[in-house]
Write a protein that holds these residues in place. Structure first.
Motif, mmCIF file in Angstrom:
data_model
loop_
_atom_site.group_PDB
_atom_site.id
_atom_site.type_symbol
_atom_site.label_atom_id
_atom_site.label_comp_id
_atom_site.label_asym_id
_atom_site.label_seq_id
_atom_site.Cartn_x
_atom_site.Cartn_y
_atom_site.Cartn_z
ATOM 1 N N MET A 87 76.946 81.887 62.616
ATOM 2 C CA MET A 87 77.208 81.465 61.192
ATOM 3 C C MET A 87 77.631 79.282 61.569
ATOM 4 N N LYS A 88 76.873 79.129 60.665
ATOM 5 C CA LYS A 88 76.748 77.306 60.826
ATOM 6 C C LYS A 88 77.621 76.835 60.586
ATOM 7 N N LYS A 89 78.705 75.983 60.990
ATOM 8 C CA LYS A 89 79.801 75.774 59.960
ATOM 9 C C LYS A 89 79.407 74.062 59.190
ATOM 10 N N ARG A 90 79.625 73.996 57.966
ATOM 11 C CA ARG A 90 79.266 73.372 56.912
ATOM 12 C C ARG A 90 80.567 72.263 57.173
ATOM 13 N N GLN A 91 79.668 70.350 57.430
ATOM 14 C CA GLN A 91 79.892 69.550 57.009
ATOM 15 C C GLN A 91 80.493 68.738 56.055
ATOM 16 N N TYR A 92 80.928 68.257 55.716
ATOM 17 C CA TYR A 92 80.904 67.405 54.515
ATOM 18 C C TYR A 92 80.993 65.810 54.917
ATOM 19 N N SER A 93 80.588 65.285 53.715
ATOM 20 C CA SER A 93 80.728 63.632 53.912
ATOM 21 C C SER A 93 82.072 63.286 53.520
ATOM 22 N N CYS A 94 82.169 63.893 52.974
ATOM 23 C CA CYS A 94 83.724 63.625 52.085
ATOM 24 C C CYS A 94 85.011 64.592 51.601
ATOM 25 N N GLY A 95 85.869 64.249 51.246
ATOM 26 C CA GLY A 95 86.160 65.248 50.338
ATOM 27 C C GLY A 95 86.146 65.127 48.963
ATOM 28 N N LEU A 96 85.199 64.902 48.651
ATOM 29 C CA LEU A 96 85.171 65.057 47.185
ATOM 30 C C LEU A 96 83.424 65.944 47.409
ATOM 31 N N ASP A 97 82.869 65.783 48.226
ATOM 32 C CA ASP A 97 81.605 66.247 48.893
ATOM 33 C C ASP A 97 81.993 67.755 48.781
ATOM 34 N N ALA A 98 82.810 68.305 49.846
ATOM 35 C CA ALA A 98 83.797 69.462 49.779
ATOM 36 C C ALA A 98 84.399 70.206 48.946
ATOM 37 N N ALA A 99 85.030 69.770 47.662
ATOM 38 C CA ALA A 99 85.654 69.990 46.909
ATOM 39 C C ALA A 99 84.469 70.342 46.038
ATOM 40 N N VAL A 100 83.890 69.830 45.580
ATOM 41 C CA VAL A 100 82.434 70.080 44.520
ATOM 42 C C VAL A 100 81.509 71.411 45.058
ATOM 43 N N ASP A 101 81.694 70.984 46.091
ATOM 44 C CA ASP A 101 80.891 72.886 47.068
ATOM 45 C C ASP A 101 81.363 73.477 46.421
ATOM 46 N N VAL A 102 82.630 73.575 46.499
ATOM 47 C CA VAL A 102 83.893 75.734 46.377
ATOM 48 C C VAL A 102 84.191 75.087 45.285
ATOM 49 N N VAL A 103 84.135 74.374 44.245
ATOM 50 C CA VAL A 103 83.346 74.280 42.437
ATOM 51 C C VAL A 103 82.759 73.984 41.992
ATOM 52 N N GLY A 104 81.796 73.802 42.325
ATOM 53 C CA GLY A 104 80.625 73.291 41.712
ATOM 54 C C GLY A 104 79.772 74.205 40.884
ATOM 55 N N GLY A 105 78.914 73.387 40.358
ATOM 56 C CA GLY A 105 78.388 74.930 38.621
ATOM 57 C C GLY A 105 79.138 74.644 37.545
ATOM 58 N N LYS A 106 78.544 75.366 36.604
ATOM 59 C CA LYS A 106 79.196 75.044 35.102
ATOM 60 C C LYS A 106 80.762 76.031 35.427
ATOM 61 N N TRP A 107 80.264 77.390 34.810
ATOM 62 C CA TRP A 107 81.842 78.419 35.225
ATOM 63 C C TRP A 107 82.743 77.739 35.890
ATOM 64 N N LYS A 108 83.082 78.123 36.730
ATOM 65 C CA LYS A 108 84.190 78.109 38.313
ATOM 66 C C LYS A 108 85.076 77.559 37.310
ATOM 67 N N ALA A 109 85.431 76.307 37.054
ATOM 68 C CA ALA A 109 86.346 75.087 36.972
ATOM 69 C C ALA A 109 87.067 75.872 34.804
ATOM 70 N N LEU A 110 86.164 76.000 34.524
ATOM 71 C CA LEU A 110 85.863 76.681 33.309
ATOM 72 C C LEU A 110 87.052 78.130 33.222
ATOM 73 N N LEU A 111 86.586 78.736 34.474
ATOM 74 C CA LEU A 111 87.276 79.881 34.889
ATOM 75 C C LEU A 111 88.540 79.310 35.803
ATOM 76 N N LEU A 112 88.226 78.746 36.122
ATOM 77 C CA LEU A 112 89.521 78.414 37.175
ATOM 78 C C LEU A 112 91.594 77.560 35.810
ATOM 79 N N TRP A 113 90.309 77.227 35.113
ATOM 80 C CA TRP A 113 91.698 76.950 33.769
ATOM 81 C C TRP A 113 91.649 78.171 32.974
ATOM 82 N N GLU A 114 91.208 79.203 32.675
ATOM 83 C CA GLU A 114 91.354 80.184 32.364
ATOM 84 C C GLU A 114 92.703 81.146 33.322
ATOM 85 N N LEU A 115 92.184 81.643 34.351
ATOM 86 C CA LEU A 115 93.039 82.013 35.121
ATOM 87 C C LEU A 115 94.225 81.437 35.091
ATOM 88 N N HIS A 116 94.493 80.359 35.360
ATOM 89 C CA HIS A 116 95.668 79.496 35.652
ATOM 90 C C HIS A 116 96.809 79.673 34.530
#
Length: 111
Positions: free
Chosen positions: A1-30
């Protein structure tokens, strides 16, 4: 499996939380653990298929914990992991920025 490489921390964070729904689900589960049906009712506009897909991706990424209670009918509860909680904490300032600038953002013409 190829390891992901990011150009900066924001790039990595957006990869994890990208899309419309994940941030809303994180907020609701908060606010605490939620059953699937609760999440579906509380996150307006999300389809059952999309909710399932997003929760699976978030579980795979280590953001969400899925606990199945063996009973009839089956009970499945989702909650944030410490990793997911730390991401949610990082998103709070972004949400505050959105609140302050909501009228300006709403006025932006869309195609």
């Amino acid at each position: 499996m190829k390891k992901r490489q990011y150009s900066c921390g924001l790039d990595a964070a957006v990869d994890v939380v990208g899309g419309k729904w994940k941030a809303l689900l994180l907020w609701e589960l908060h606010h605490g653990p939620r059953r699937f049906g609760e999440l579906r009712r509380r996150v307006a506009g999300i389809s059952e298929k999309m909710l399932i897909q997003q929760l699976r991706e978030m579980e795979k990424a280590g953001l969400v914990d899925r606990k199945v209670h063996e009973q009839v009918p089956p009970k499945v509860v989702y909650s944030l992991t410490s990793f997911g909680d730390s991401l949610n904490t990082a998103l709070i300032p972004l949400g505050e920025w959105g609140e302050v600038h909501m009228e300006t953002i709403e006025a932006i013409p869309r195609d």
